[in-house]
Design an enzyme around this catalytic site. Structure first.
Site, mmCIF file in Angstrom:
data_model
loop_
_atom_site.group_PDB
_atom_site.id
_atom_site.type_symbol
_atom_site.label_atom_id
_atom_site.label_comp_id
_atom_site.label_asym_id
_atom_site.label_seq_id
_atom_site.Cartn_x
_atom_site.Cartn_y
_atom_site.Cartn_z
ATOM 1 N N ASP A 1 -30.626 -68.491 -46.371
ATOM 2 C CA ASP A 1 -30.615 -69.840 -46.114
ATOM 3 C C ASP A 1 -30.285 -70.728 -47.400
ATOM 4 O O ASP A 1 -31.186 -70.962 -48.143
ATOM 5 C CB ASP A 1 -32.189 -70.379 -45.718
ATOM 6 C CG ASP A 1 -32.215 -71.882 -45.186
ATOM 7 O OD1 ASP A 1 -31.085 -72.380 -45.297
ATOM 8 O OD2 ASP A 1 -33.224 -72.301 -44.937
ATOM 9 N N HIS B 1 -36.290 -66.080 -45.726
ATOM 10 C CA HIS B 1 -35.149 -66.828 -45.830
ATOM 11 C C HIS B 1 -34.818 -66.508 -47.202
ATOM 12 O O HIS B 1 -35.522 -67.020 -48.325
ATOM 13 C CB HIS B 1 -35.458 -68.268 -45.663
ATOM 14 C CG HIS B 1 -35.134 -68.782 -44.149
ATOM 15 N ND1 HIS B 1 -35.162 -69.942 -44.033
ATOM 16 C CD2 HIS B 1 -34.907 -68.010 -43.219
ATOM 17 C CE1 HIS B 1 -35.016 -70.087 -42.621
ATOM 18 N NE2 HIS B 1 -34.802 -68.809 -42.115
ATOM 19 N N HIS C 1 -38.774 -72.294 -51.435
ATOM 20 C CA HIS C 1 -39.909 -73.290 -50.961
ATOM 21 C C HIS C 1 -41.022 -73.428 -51.684
ATOM 22 O O HIS C 1 -42.319 -73.816 -51.019
ATOM 23 C CB HIS C 1 -40.060 -73.227 -49.376
ATOM 24 C CG HIS C 1 -39.104 -73.886 -48.556
ATOM 25 N ND1 HIS C 1 -39.098 -73.888 -47.074
ATOM 26 C CD2 HIS C 1 -37.959 -74.088 -48.924
ATOM 27 C CE1 HIS C 1 -38.070 -74.382 -46.799
ATOM 28 N NE2 HIS C 1 -37.100 -74.567 -47.817
HETATM 29 C C1 RNT Z 1 -35.267 -76.368 -44.796
HETATM 30 C C2 RNT Z 1 -35.621 -74.918 -44.400
HETATM 31 C C3 RNT Z 1 -34.879 -74.538 -43.001
HETATM 32 C C4 RNT Z 1 -33.357 -75.220 -43.231
HETATM 33 C C5 RNT Z 1 -32.527 -74.847 -42.132
HETATM 34 C C6 RNT Z 1 -31.371 -75.696 -41.868
HETATM 35 O O1 RNT Z 1 -35.832 -76.529 -45.908
HETATM 36 O O2 RNT Z 1 -35.358 -73.767 -45.361
HETATM 37 O O3 RNT Z 1 -34.659 -73.167 -42.790
HETATM 38 O O4 RNT Z 1 -32.640 -74.909 -44.336
HETATM 39 O O5 RNT Z 1 -33.323 -74.980 -40.923
HETATM 40 ZN ZN ZN Z 2 -35.304 -71.828 -44.890
#
Ligand code: RNT
Ligand code: ZN
Length: 429
Positions: free
Chosen positions: A336, A296, A272
């Site tokens: 994730d 994540h 992200h």
């Molecule tokens: C989305 C986020 C989030 C999702 C999940 C499905 O960009 O990373 O964590 O991937 O909630």
């Molecule tokens: Zn995520």
């Protein structure tokens, strides 16, 4: 192709003993590293098994909401039982402790339409009993996407108060479910809030949605709701999403401030951020202020933030930083990613093993020596030692971790994935 290792347990043990001696020369206890690495719980995201589709009974068309799995590999899980069986199959091939990370769209409503704001712990009874039976912890996530009330691209920050209130009710419902999961399993349940809210192109008002998001989140997390400590709420920021390339209301800066001021956990998703931004460097910037972080593990490639995690510098450096900050007990680790183009059990195993390897690799770091060299100004020596660690016999320690936890070492899990594909996945048409 032969994936099965031809090495005997005795050979793996002998290689490990030899490796352990080499690490010991740098003051590193490889035996301890194996046990510690196996003991860190990794939360497996349920949504890799079905390409983030969920099992809701719906009566209206929905759009995605900023995330999407690409590919159509056969064998996608079609219901809770299939999904849990797939998760169990993956876990059986993974060394160490695991949890399952469930999204609100994966409840069992018995074929009835139950809207997100009406979800109750009972809809997740199947998950709770499965987790109990298998000794697996549970984490949870409200699903603020793939819903008619998310089709505008806004949820908790929506300009329409009724839509906002709907999503606030969903957020609260998710907290009650997380609390019930935690209580049932005598553990905490991390409840992670991510919303897709944002804009494709230059919004004139970047402040308004963020102001509304604060207000909505405060309503979701309101202490007066009386939700107990078994539910640990986290908030996850993001740089951009599909269709929201210019602006994401819940940015990392936004949530870092929000989490800090409200006592929530900050979630850093490795996919992200800007492609050249170091997530590893953020760890020591947040830890002096935040009690806990949720990581994540993911892998961004160009426009996608969700490729299967590999054992690369990015993930290694994140866990090196966590270990060098002596903060392994202050982070929650969750996977994730979602790849629908390869065997999905394989995706889980590759990503979870890569994450566990990074934890083990970090625990084999001669941190004390490195810091000492740095203090003494011996910077070339420090750099050289860091460099040399990369070619140490890490694989011998990894294989020992697999042996000790009773799972196939090296690539020897692949035949089991293939057998499961033949016996189970291929029957799902
Ligand atoms: C989305 C986020 C989030 C999702 C999940 C499905 O960009 O990373 O964590 O991937 O909630
Ligand atoms: Zn995520």
């Amino acid at each position: 192709m032969q994936f099965q290792t031809t090495r005997t347990d005795a050979q793996i043990e002998a290689a490990f003993q030899e490796a352990a001696e080499q690490y010991a020369a740098f003051g590193v206890n490889a035996h301890e590293a194996v046990d510690k690495a196996a003991d860190v719980p990794i939360s497996l995201h349920c949504w890799q098994a079905d390409d983030v589709a969920g099992f809701e009974t719906k009566d209206e068309a929905v759009e995605g909401g900023g995330i999407m799995a690409t590919g159509n590999y056969p064998g996608r899980a079609r219901n809770g039982d299939e999904l849990r069986a797939d998760l169990k199959q993956a876990i059986d091939l993974l060394p160490g402790r695991h949890r399952a990370n469930v999204h609100a769209s994966y409840g069992d409503t018995g074929g009835k339409v139950v809207d997100r704001d009406r979800l109750e712990p009972e809809h997740f009874a199947g998950w709770i009993s499965w987790a109990k039976e298998n000794g697996i912890g549970l984490d949870f996530n409200p699903t603020y996407f793939a819903h008619p009330k998310a089709n505008d691209g806004f949820t908790l920050a929506h300009p329409d108060v009724e839509i906002r209130e709907f999503w606030v009710r969903h957020g609260v419902a998710s907290r009650r479910i997380a609390e019930a999961m935690g209580i049932a399993l005598e553990d905490v349940c991390v409840n992670n809030h991510w919303i897709p809210d944002g804009a494709k192109d230059h919004p004139a008002d970047r402040y308004g949605p963020r102001e509304r998001l604060v207000e909505s989140l405060d309503a979701v997390l309101d202490p007066a709701l009386g939700i107990g400590p078994a539910c640990v709420d986290a908030v996850e920021g993001k740089l951009f999403g599909l269709g929201v390339e210019d602006y994401t209301a819940g940015s990392n800066d936004f949530y870092a401030n929000y989490a800090l001021s409200r006592g929530a956990v900050l979630c850093l998703d490795m996919g992200h951020f800007h492609p050249t931004e170091s997530i590893a460097d953020k760890i020591s910037s947040h830890l002096p202020f935040h009690d806990r972080l949720l990581i994540h593990t993911s892998r961004p490639i160009r426009w996608d933030s969700d490729h299967v995690v590999l054992f690369g510098d990015d993930v290694r450096n994140v866990f090196l930083e966590i270990v060098r900050c002596d903060a392994l007990d202050r982070v929650y680790v969750a996977l994730d990613f979602f790849d629908a183009s390869i065997n999905r059990i394989g995706a889980y195993v590759i990503g979870a093993r890569a994450t566990r390897k990074a934890i083990l690799y970090a625990l084999l770091d001669p941190t004390r020596q490195l810091k000492e060299l740095e203090r003494e100004g011996k910077l070339a020596q420090k750099l050289a030692l860091m460099e040399d660690m990369k070619t140490m016999p890490f694989s011998a320690v990894w294989d020992m971790t697999c042996l000790k936890t009773g799972v196939p070492p090296g690539a020897a899990w692949i035949p089991e994935m293939e057998a499961h594909e033949k016996d189970v996945l291929s029957t799902r048409t």
